[in-house]
Each structure stands twice: as structure tokens, then as C-alpha cells.
Design a protein around this motif. Structure first.
Motif, PDB file in Angstrom:
ATOM      1  N   ALA A 155       0.497  -1.117   0.093  1.00 48.59           N
ATOM      2  CA  ALA A 155       0.129  -0.009  -0.490  1.00 48.59           C
ATOM      3  C   ALA A 155       0.796   1.150   0.420  1.00 48.59           C
ATOM      4  CB  ALA A 155      -0.810  -0.071   1.351  1.00 48.59           C
ATOM      5  N   THR A 156       0.701   2.151  -0.230  1.00 46.38           N
ATOM      6  CA  THR A 156       0.816   3.626  -0.520  1.00 46.38           C
ATOM      7  C   THR A 156       0.071   4.573  -1.322  1.00 46.38           C
ATOM      8  OG1 THR A 156       2.863   4.976  -0.749  1.00 46.38           O
ATOM      9  CG2 THR A 156       1.778   3.316  -2.761  1.00 46.38           C
ATOM     10  N   TRP A 157       0.431   5.576  -1.685  1.00 46.34           N
ATOM     11  CA  TRP A 157      -0.383   6.936  -1.952  1.00 46.34           C
ATOM     12  C   TRP A 157      -0.867   6.212  -3.755  1.00 46.34           C
ATOM     13  CZ3 TRP A 157       2.166   9.394   1.478  1.00 46.34           C
ATOM     14  CH2 TRP A 157       1.627   9.225   2.834  1.00 46.34           C
ATOM     15  N   ASP A 158      -1.955   5.147  -3.741  1.00 44.35           N
ATOM     16  CA  ASP A 158      -1.305   5.057  -5.041  1.00 44.35           C
ATOM     17  C   ASP A 158      -2.156   5.288  -6.669  1.00 44.35           C
ATOM     18  OD1 ASP A 158      -3.164   3.879  -4.514  1.00 44.35           O
ATOM     19  OD2 ASP A 158      -2.856   1.263  -4.910  1.00 44.35           O
ATOM     20  N   PHE A 162      -1.222  18.160   4.114  1.00 47.08           N
ATOM     21  CA  PHE A 162      -2.405  19.147   4.814  1.00 47.08           C
ATOM     22  C   PHE A 162      -3.341  19.047   3.319  1.00 47.08           C
ATOM     23  CE2 PHE A 162      -4.489  23.480   3.104  1.00 47.08           C
ATOM     24  CZ  PHE A 162      -5.415  23.457   4.117  1.00 47.08           C
ATOM     25  N   ARG A 163      -2.232  18.827   1.954  1.00 48.00           N
ATOM     26  CA  ARG A 163      -2.450  19.102   0.525  1.00 48.00           C
ATOM     27  C   ARG A 163      -3.033  17.846   0.380  1.00 48.00           C
ATOM     28  NH1 ARG A 163       2.229  21.837  -1.854  1.00 48.00           N
ATOM     29  NH2 ARG A 163       3.036  21.935  -0.046  1.00 48.00           N
ATOM     30  N   LEU A 164      -2.077  17.349   0.957  1.00 43.46           N
ATOM     31  CA  LEU A 164      -1.995  15.808   0.229  1.00 43.46           C
ATOM     32  C   LEU A 164      -3.887  15.258   0.842  1.00 43.46           C
ATOM     33  CD1 LEU A 164      -1.196  12.973  -1.200  1.00 43.46           C
ATOM     34  CD2 LEU A 164      -0.169  12.773   1.261  1.00 43.46           C
ATOM     35  N   SER A 165      -4.173  15.816   2.111  1.00 40.11           N
ATOM     36  CA  SER A 165      -5.301  14.830   2.694  1.00 40.11           C
ATOM     37  C   SER A 165      -6.196  15.376   1.637  1.00 40.11           C
ATOM     38  CB  SER A 165      -5.036  15.669   4.405  1.00 40.11           C
ATOM     39  OG  SER A 165      -4.326  15.219   4.822  1.00 40.11           O
ATOM     40  N   LEU A 166      -6.494  16.691   1.425  1.00 40.40           N
ATOM     41  CA  LEU A 166      -7.241  17.717   1.039  1.00 40.40           C
ATOM     42  C   LEU A 166      -7.930  16.995  -0.453  1.00 40.40           C
ATOM     43  CD1 LEU A 166      -9.086  20.597   1.412  1.00 40.40           C
ATOM     44  CD2 LEU A 166      -7.263  21.161   0.599  1.00 40.40           C
ATOM     45  N   ARG A 167      -5.999  16.627  -0.749  1.00 39.05           N
ATOM     46  CA  ARG A 167      -6.603  16.469  -2.454  1.00 39.05           C
ATOM     47  C   ARG A 167      -6.997  14.575  -2.249  1.00 39.05           C
ATOM     48  NH1 ARG A 167      -2.612  15.333  -7.304  1.00 39.05           N
ATOM     49  NH2 ARG A 167      -3.235  13.762  -7.885  1.00 39.05           N
ATOM     50  N   ARG A 168      -6.911  13.673  -0.862  1.00 38.14           N
ATOM     51  CA  ARG A 168      -6.698  12.696  -1.583  1.00 38.14           C
ATOM     52  C   ARG A 168      -8.432  12.411  -1.079  1.00 38.14           C
ATOM     53  NH1 ARG A 168      -4.617   8.220   1.756  1.00 38.14           N
ATOM     54  NH2 ARG A 168      -5.009   6.604  -0.566  1.00 38.14           N
ATOM     55  N   ILE A 225      -8.565   9.686   8.692  1.00 42.66           N
ATOM     56  CA  ILE A 225      -7.102   8.833   9.759  1.00 42.66           C
ATOM     57  C   ILE A 225      -7.460   7.485   9.766  1.00 42.66           C
ATOM     58  CG2 ILE A 225      -6.005   8.286  11.387  1.00 42.66           C
ATOM     59  CD1 ILE A 225      -6.997  11.010  12.422  1.00 42.66           C
ATOM     60  N   ALA A 226      -9.017   7.313   9.604  1.00 40.15           N
ATOM     61  CA  ALA A 226      -9.332   6.099   9.792  1.00 40.15           C
ATOM     62  C   ALA A 226      -9.436   4.925   8.490  1.00 40.15           C
ATOM     63  CB  ALA A 226     -11.022   5.617   9.272  1.00 40.15           C
ATOM     64  N   ASP A 227      -9.204   5.962   6.826  1.00 41.52           N
ATOM     65  CA  ASP A 227      -9.261   5.147   5.272  1.00 41.52           C
ATOM     66  C   ASP A 227      -7.855   4.709   5.788  1.00 41.52           C
ATOM     67  OD1 ASP A 227     -11.989   5.041   4.706  1.00 41.52           O
ATOM     68  OD2 ASP A 227     -11.440   6.651   3.348  1.00 41.52           O
ATOM     69  N   GLU A 228      -6.764   6.470   6.456  1.00 45.16           N
ATOM     70  CA  GLU A 228      -5.075   5.763   6.390  1.00 45.16           C
ATOM     71  C   GLU A 228      -5.576   4.552   7.247  1.00 45.16           C
ATOM     72  OE1 GLU A 228      -3.151   7.401   4.102  1.00 45.16           O
ATOM     73  OE2 GLU A 228      -4.194   9.730   4.912  1.00 45.16           O
ATOM     74  N   ARG A 229      -5.744   4.164   7.879  1.00 48.33           N
ATOM     75  CA  ARG A 229      -5.614   2.674   8.507  1.00 48.33           C
ATOM     76  C   ARG A 229      -6.119   1.467   7.780  1.00 48.33           C
ATOM     77  NH1 ARG A 229      -7.572   2.805  14.924  1.00 48.33           N
ATOM     78  NH2 ARG A 229      -6.537   1.158  14.460  1.00 48.33           N
ATOM     79  N   THR A 230      -6.886   1.921   7.345  1.00 47.95           N
ATOM     80  CA  THR A 230      -8.011   0.568   6.299  1.00 47.95           C
ATOM     81  C   THR A 230      -7.036   0.423   5.013  1.00 47.95           C
ATOM     82  OG1 THR A 230      -9.206   1.636   5.319  1.00 47.95           O
ATOM     83  CG2 THR A 230      -9.956   0.532   7.533  1.00 47.95           C
ATOM     84  N   GLY A 231      -6.698   1.704   4.707  1.00 53.49           N
ATOM     85  CA  GLY A 231      -5.598   1.205   3.431  1.00 53.49           C
ATOM     86  C   GLY A 231      -4.132   1.518   3.843  1.00 53.49           C
ATOM     87  N   GLU A 232      -3.493   1.297   4.845  1.00 54.34           N
ATOM     88  CA  GLU A 232      -2.489   0.495   5.250  1.00 54.34           C
ATOM     89  C   GLU A 232      -1.260   1.433   4.568  1.00 54.34           C
ATOM     90  OE1 GLU A 232      -1.261  -2.883   4.031  1.00 54.34           O
ATOM     91  OE2 GLU A 232      -3.399  -4.730   5.089  1.00 54.34           O
TER      92      GLU A 232
END
Lengths: 318, 261
Positions: free
Chosen positions: A91-94, B17-23, B89-96
Motif C-alpha cells: 500500500a501507498t498513495w497509489d 494538509f494538501r495531500l489529505s485535502l486532495r485524497r 485517519i480511519a481510511d489511512e489505517r484501513t488503506g495501510e
């Protein structure tokens, strides 16, 4: 079991580290130092390798004991300046392209503008992804993902590189390229800790090996040093020569040789108690006799063989 | 990679911040919320049309009582906040992918703060944008309602995002917890008489609205208002402000200490 060779300059140090998750003891009183060069971390599944790596990279805290990375507590943000991690998962920001991902990673390390771009390009070149970096990471093969993840770990030029199964999914040519890269980084004075369950990968790669099983460090040191210390398992040496039946009795006269057996047509299989002494004695023997030795090879000095012996020793009752 | 590193923690936080906003923006949540907002706008439009049984011109108070309070403040606002904040944050956890945030050299509380800022900005854009769209459909009366509602909406959004992001830092399946909270606490507890409802964000938002909405006669009259027993607008503002800060501080504390698997 710890060999005499100490790490010259310890970049990371674990002092009596234990970690448990509820009733499960994942790591038990581990003491180790990691210095420059390549250190292999090997052990079966569930041995505690991942826990050790997570502790070392400050993802989790110790239950007992302490961990320093470059003189700072591994949990602290300052220690993470010195750590690069290539995690096990894919996994990464793919959704990002490889190039964008590398710039973002450099940005998250605090590099801005031109410096972030320069680092991203440099590291993409280093991991061999520069020409394929404009595609989204989700379209990459497993091997390409490993390279990109390795790039993410390298982008801030860390002193300690922690790699969890870095060759997983990489083709043989790619493995050789990445191993060369690890050696180059080690030659630059960096500490490279490579975890793997594929033991033969470590034979040629690692300068030192940490054997871990059931949360305990079974042995640490160079493979040869650890092998020498396994007194209860004499070194097995295969000798190919012209007249095995003639020299077998003479070899038995050497003090370091415990047993000799003949393996037709031209091989001798020796069990040797003190390897360094044996090599010295055998050198003199071969020079003074017409032994016609064609080949001499220790057959159980591989990481796998040593690991098997260590596991056998660990399973034995005290 | 040969020069001495010159890094900035602020720049690193800005990148998170920018990465989170975009994602978070390019997700299914955004599509779902835009669809919900579009439906709400359609309902408001249909409501605002003259009908045989209601030939009189609609008032701002009617718009506020019949549309904005129940549909927007009671449903859309918490849902939008929940959708983004509980996933941050939960999505970052489940997405590893959380491992990459936890192993950067940014102190964990600042990682959390960057995530909060991104989630808040995105949610504010959606909630205030949605409110504006809803209020502009009926014309002039909507503008009056918008003037009353936008500050309350902004403060309630900050409090909800703080709370749901806290859930996100705390548990893996934060969306379920946030949904349970929204249904059990905000909706059920928030509508029963007595003082128990004072633990809900919506109580303070409504109290503030009832006072600031006096020019359009927004508050319900007599017994209903007595049963609701609102606090003053000033108290509501303090509580919402302190709750937002408190939720963020607690979330930072949890995130900085928790061992994520």
C-alpha cells in the motif's frame, strides 16, 4: 548467542527490549546494536521480526527497555529524521504518479520546491524508476512498487534504512540491482537492516545477521562467526580430490577433524570441530602431501543451515 | 542526496494538509454528498414553488423552520461532517498508508492538526457551499436565512469535525461509531426534553439560532421553547468553541500516544 565482533559505530541500539500485546509476548529482552553495513534480520513467521522493525521505526513503544536511533529515542520525531522505512505491504498513495508520490514524500520530510523536486528525481534515478514515474502507482507491478517504496524510504537520505522484505516480488535481475544498491548505501556508511524469511538471500548480502525466533534474539554477528560458535554442530566440509581413500586416514590424524567419510567416486565428507584451525592444518597438509585437491567447500555455512542449527538448539530443553 | 538537509516542519505539515485535502476530495464521499446536496436543493426548489393550498409568499422563518433546520442542520450537516472527518485517519489505517505518516519526522500532534485542518476546510466548503445553494434557491428570503445560519453552521462544523476526527484517531471503524453517535446522541437525545440533550452539538447550534433568528421569529413559541430550554447565544458560542478546541486537543493527545496496527 552473541559473537565477539561488535558493531563499530552503533546507529541504532536496543537495550533489553520487551514488547507484549496483551498476553502475547512478541519480543523478549532483546539487546542489539546496528551499525553501518548490511544487517540481515531472519526468523520464521511469528518470530517477532515485524514487531522489532515497528519498534525500531518508532511506530510502537517498548513495554520494557529502550531504543535509540542516532542517539535519540526511536519514538521521537527527531529520531525519524534518521530513519527510512520500506514497509512490507504494497500500500501507498497509489492514485498519485510515481514522480508525484516521490515529491509528496520529499515534501512530507520538510523539503520544499526545487529541493523536493531534485531529491525526487535523484531517488527515482537511484531506484531505476525515472523513466516509468509518470504512471499512477496503482498501475505498477509488484516489483515496481517495491522500487517506489524503496525510493520513499531513501528520499531524505536516512542513516538507518529499514527494509521489510524488500525483494518480495522483484525479478532476479531487479534483485541483483537492488542488492547492489544496498551494498552501495552500506559502503556510504549507512546502516541497512533487511528483514527476510528467504534465508539464502542473506548469504551474499548481509555483513551481520540477527537470528530471531519466538521473540528472542538467538544469535547475532557475521555468519562465519555464528557458525564457528555452534560447537555441537561440527562444520561439514566436502573435499574433492584424486585419491580419497589414500588421504582419508591422514586427514583423521588432524586434531580438528572429528570424522571422515568417503563419498564415491572422489569426494570426502569431513566433520570439523574448529574451522579456523582446520583450514590452517589442512593448508599445511595439502602443501606437504600430494593430495590432488580439486575443491574444498563447507556445506553447512549458509544462513539456512546455521538457522536450522540455531532453531534446533533453541528447541532443546535447557 | 549529498547536501546537508534543510527542512521545515511547517512545509512538511503543509504537504500533509494538501495531500489529505486532495485524497479526501477525490473520493466517493464527495460524490455522495454532492448528490445529497443536489436533492436538498431540489426539495427546497419544489417547496418554494407556489401551491394551490399555499398561495402566500414564503417567509424566511418558514424556510428556516421547514427546510434549513430539519433537513440541513438536522441531517445534512452532521452527515457531511461525519463523511469526511471520520474517514480522515480511519481510511489511512484501513488503506495501510498511515505508516508513512507515522514514520515521518513530523511530530504526531502536528500530523493530526494537519489532518484536522484539511478535513475542516473541505467540510466547511461543502457545508457552507451547500447552505448557500439551499438558501439561494428561494431568492430573497433565503438570503435572510443565510445571514442567520452561516456563522452557526461554521461553528457547528468545526465542533462536529473535531469530534468525528477524534473517533477516527481512536477506532478503526470510526464511521460506524460516528453514525451511531449521530443517530443515538444527536438525533434521539437531542430531541428529548430535559438537560441530557445538552451533551449534543445540535442543542447549542439551535440555541444560538433561536436567539440570532429573533428578527425573523425563528424560535418556536410557548411550551415548545420551554421544553427545549435553550441556553443564550453567548453560552452556545463558548460551548461550541471550547468543544471544538477540546475535541482537537484530545484527538492530538490520542493520536500522539496510540500504537496503530
Amino acid at each position: 548467542m552473541k559473537t565477539e565482533s561488535r558493531v563499530t559505530t552503533a546507529l541504532a541500539e536496543m537495550r533489553n527490549v520487551s514488547k507484549w500485546f496483551g498476553p502475547v509476548m512478541a519480543l523478549n529482552g532483546v539487546n542489539l546494536e546496528i551499525g553501518s553495513g548490511i544487517t540481515g534480520l531472519v526468523g520464521p513467521n511469528g518470530a517477532g521480526k515485524t514487531t522489532l522493525l515497528r519498534l525500531l521505526t518508532g511506530q510502537i513503544k517498548t513495554s520494557l527497555g529502550g531504543i535509540d536511533v542516532c542517539g535519540r529515542d526511536a519514538w521521537s520525531a527527531r529520531a525519524k529524521d534518521h530513519i527510512g522505512l520500506c514497509p512490507f505491504g504494497d500500500a501507498t498513495w497509489d492514485e498519485l504518479s510515481g514522480r508525484k508520490l516521490m515529491r509528496v514524500t520529499a515534501g512530507m520530510r520538510g523539503f520544499t520546491g526545487a529541493e523536493a523536486r531534485r531529491r525526487a528525481e535523484s531517488v527515482l534515478e537511484t531506484v531505476g524508476m525515472a523513466k516509468r514515474a509518470d504512471r499512477p502507482v496503482r498501475t505498477y507491478s509488484k516489483g515496481m512498487r517495491q522500487r517506489i517504496k524503496l525510493g520513499q524510504a531513501l528520499v531524505h537520505d536516512p542513516d538507518l534504512l529499514v527494509l521489510d522484505e524488500p525483494l518480495n516480488g522483484v525479478d532476479p535481475v531487479g534483485c541483483e540491482e537492488l542488492n547492489d544498491l544496498f551494498r552501495t548505501l552500506a559502503a556510504q556508511g549507512k546502516a541497512v537492516l533487511v528483514s527476510s524469511h528467504i534465508l539464502h538471500e542473506m548469504d551474499q548480502l548481509a555483513d551481520r545477521i540477527l537470528f530471531i525466533c519466538r521473540g528472542k534474539l538467538l544469535a547475532s554477528g557475521s555468519l562465519a562467526e555464528i557458525r564457528d560458535m555452534l560447537d555441537d554442530h561440527p562444520l561439514k566440509v566436502r573435499i574433492s580430490c584424486g585419491s580419497p581413500r589414500c588421504i582419508a586416514p591422514q586427514l583423521l590424524m588432524l586434531e580438528s577433524v572429528k570424522s571422515v567419510s568417503i563419498e564415491p567416486p572422489s569426494d570426502l565428507l569431513l566433520e570439523v570441530q574448529n574451522p579456523s584451525r582446520f583450514y590452517a592444518e589442512f593448508g599445511e597438509f595439502a602443501a606437504g602431501n600430494d593430495a590432488q585437491v580439486q575443491r574444498l567447500k563447507a556445506t553447512d555455512t549458509s544462513t539456512e543451515a546455521v538457522f536450522d542449527y540455531l532453531m534446533e538448539r533453541a528447541a532443546r530443553p535447557e | 542526496m549529498d547536501t546537508a538537509p534543510k527542512t521545515s516542519t511547517l512545509a512538511a505539515c503543509s504537504q500533509v494538509f494538501r495531500l489529505s485535502l486532495r485524497r479526501q476530495f477525490f473520493t466517493r464521499q464527495t460524490i455522495v454528498m454532492l448528490v445529497l446536496l443536489a436533492l436538498a436543493v431540489l426539495i427546497t426548489y419544489l417547496w418554494s414553488l407556489p401551491k394551490p393550498w399555499h398561495p402566500d409568499t414564503r417567509t424566511a422563518a418558514e424556510l428556516a423552520r421547514q427546510i434549513v433546520l430539519p433537513l440541513y442542520m438536522g441531517f445534512l450537516l452532521p452527515v457531511i461532517c461525519l463523511g469526511y472527518a471520520s474517514a480522515a485517519i480511519a481510511d489511512e489505517r484501513t488503506g495501510e498508508t498511515l505508516v508513512y505518516l507515522l514514520t515521518t519526522n513530523i511530530p504526531r500532534p502536528l500530523v493530526y492538526l494537519s489532518k484536522y485542518a484539511a478535513a475542516l476546510l473541505l467540510t466547511l466548503g461543502m457545508t457552507l457551499g451547500g447552505l448557500a445553494a439551499l438558501c439561494l434557491v428561494p431568492g430573497k428570503i433565503g438570503l435572510e436565512a443565510l445571514g442567520i445560519f452561516w456563522t452557526v453552521t461554521a461553528c457547528a462544523t468545526a465542533a462536529y469535525v473535531g469530534l468525528f476526527l477524534l473517533f477516527s484517531a481512536w477506532v478503526r471503524r470510526a464511521t460506524f461509531l460516528a453514525l451511531a453517535y449521530a443517530l443515538m446522541i444527536e438525533t434521539l437525545t437531542g430531541n428529548i426534553p430535559g438537560i441530557v440533550k445538552r451533551i449534543t452539538v445540535s442543542f447549542y447550534a439551535k440555541s444560538w439560532l433561536y436567539e440570532s433568528g429573533e428578527p425573523i421569529d425563528l424560535a418556536p413559541g410557548g411550551v415548545v421553547l420551554g421544553l427545549f430550554d435553550p441556553v443564550t447565544a453567548a453560552t452556545a458560542q463558548w460551548v461550541l468553541g471550547l468543544a471544538s478546541v477540546g475535541f482537537v486537543a484530545l484527538g492530538m493527545w490520542i493520536f500522539s500516544r496510540k500504537e496503530y496496527d
